[in-house]
Design a protein around this motif. Structure first.
Motif, PDB file in Angstrom:
ATOM      1  N   ASP A 165     -20.079  36.948  66.058  1.00  0.00           N
ATOM      2  CA  ASP A 165     -18.760  36.574  65.518  1.00  0.00           C
ATOM      3  C   ASP A 165     -18.870  36.141  64.062  1.00  0.00           C
ATOM      4  O   ASP A 165     -17.990  36.455  63.245  1.00  0.00           O
ATOM      5  CB  ASP A 165     -18.149  35.451  66.352  1.00  0.00           C
TER       6      ASP A 165
ATOM      7  N   LYS B 160     -14.162  48.985  65.500  1.00  0.00           N
ATOM      8  CA  LYS B 160     -12.781  48.538  65.302  1.00  0.00           C
ATOM      9  C   LYS B 160     -12.629  47.725  64.018  1.00  0.00           C
ATOM     10  O   LYS B 160     -11.518  47.616  63.476  1.00  0.00           O
ATOM     11  CB  LYS B 160     -12.315  47.735  66.513  1.00  0.00           C
TER      12      LYS B 160
ATOM     13  N   THR C  28     -16.696  46.517  68.793  1.00  0.00           N
ATOM     14  CA  THR C  28     -16.173  45.561  67.812  1.00  0.00           C
ATOM     15  C   THR C  28     -16.443  46.030  66.392  1.00  0.00           C
ATOM     16  O   THR C  28     -15.571  45.943  65.510  1.00  0.00           O
ATOM     17  CB  THR C  28     -16.808  44.177  68.031  1.00  0.00           C
TER      18      THR C  28
ATOM     19  N   PHE D  26     -19.153  39.379  62.054  1.00  0.00           N
ATOM     20  CA  PHE D  26     -17.926  40.163  61.968  1.00  0.00           C
ATOM     21  C   PHE D  26     -16.844  39.435  61.162  1.00  0.00           C
ATOM     22  O   PHE D  26     -15.922  40.071  60.653  1.00  0.00           O
ATOM     23  CB  PHE D  26     -17.425  40.527  63.357  1.00  0.00           C
TER      24      PHE D  26
END
Length: 355
Positions: A61, A91, A88, A64
């Motif tokens: 996390d 996207k 993830t 990203f």
């Protein structure tokens, strides 16, 4: 290649991340290892020691959250995380390299491939064994017609590890996607399909041999290719006497090669790609011939081409910077997963599975 290198975020710094991906990324023109993701303090220290300029993140996390600062994500974390992390990344608009197996099922691999195609992003699978020294040498022999029509391909990835090491790779939890069928099997099946084309049918035997083992540690896969070639593939942690890495039998001659490509051992020892990389001693060369065992001197020694793992990331960089072909597509990986799923079913139901 010129200009600013592509900034790479590497998720995972276990065996795959620290031994294979990080050194190869750092050695590739056009790529720069920007960030390593690991929550393990020892691994963070190891990453910083090996690559002083690298940034660290404790979780994906965190990585990203600053996706705009990166150009490529490499997923080298445990198998069960491959699909969610790759999804993830795609996207978030980032190209992705995923270690093998890209997914637990062929359907998931094809869904990832479709997402990448929809977003017009690179999705590549790290099948580094396509750049093993013996594999490159065998491809050369086949291209030159040295063996005639190949009838049987035997490939062995065998080890002697009588006691389980534990960890997710040897977990019996199906969610972990552990066991040798999906670990080493991903390599030998991919190589067989690259060399001899699609599979028509699959037969397999999987066993749990070692006390305390939870998942397959001794597996055999037989593929009948649509080309007519038969591949016999062995992956094992219970082999007290190792067989040849390759034995390839054709209408004109055969090729027998013992020993593993030296690149993994070199990377584990902290060596980095440079002059003389991937070469092996002449005493380890395979032999080509007919009518006699290579052990008794039959045939001729075949010089082993240098192994070339750096070629994978060089091809990834070229694909991203110049629009060159993807070195290993997710759809190719899905075809290998079709075989692995068929092998699992074959072993469970004791049947030959037609694809």
């Amino acid at each position: 290649m010129t200009g600013t290198p592509l900034r790479v975020g590497l998720v995972g710094y276990g065996l795959a991340g620290s031994v294979f991906h990080a050194p190869l990324i750092a050695a590739t023109e056009g790529l720069a290892l920007d960030t390593v993701v690991t929550s393990n303090p020892e691994r963070q220290q190891q990453a910083r020691a090996g690559f002083p300029d690298v940034r660290l993140a404790a979780t994906p996390d965190e990585l990203f959250a600053r996706a705009a600062e990166l150009d490529l994500i490499v997923v080298a974390s445990p198998n069960k995380t491959h699909v969610p992390l790759a999804t993830t990344a795609l996207k978030a608009g980032l190209p992705v390299v995923v270690d093998k197996p890209v997914a637990g099922t062929a359907a998931e691999a094809r869904e990832l491939a479709a997402l990448a195609e929809e977003r017009e992003l690179l999705l590549s699978v790290f099948q580094n064994r396509r750049w093993d020294n013996d594999f490159l040498t065998l491809r050369k022999l086949l291209n030159e017609g040295e063996l005639g029509d190949v009838w049987r391909f035997e490939s062995r990835f065998e080890r002697w590890r009588p006691k389980p090491k534990g960890g997710w790779r040897e977990s019996g939890d199906p969610a972990e996607i552990g066991g040798l069928l999906y670990d080493l099997g991903s390599h030998v099946v991919d190589q067989a399909l690259v060399l001899f084309g699609p599979a028509a049918s699959v037969y397999a035997e999987t066993d749990i041999r070692r006390p305390g083992a939870e998942t397959d540690d001794d597996t055999f896969i037989a593929i009948t290719h649509t080309s007519g070639v038969r591949s016999h593939l062995y992956v094992s942690a219970t082999t007290a006497q190792l067989g040849p890495r390759f034995r390839v039998l054709g209408s004109s001659a055969g090729y027998v090669k013992y020993g593993l490509d030296p690149q993994e051992a070199a990377l584990r020892d902290g060596l980095r790609p440079g002059p003389g990389w991937g070469t092996e001693d002449e005493s380890l060369w395979g032999r080509v011939g007919s009518g006699e065992s290579p052990v008794t001197g039959g045939g001729r020694a075949e010089p082993t081409l240098p192994g070339d793992y750096p070629a994978y990331y060089a091809a990834v960089a070229k694909a991203l910077l110049e629009g060159a072909p993807n070195p290993v597509t997710a759809r190719e990986a899905a075809a290998a997963l079709d075989v692995l799923e068929a092998a699992r079913r074959s072993a469970r139901e004791k049947v030959t599975v037609t694809l």
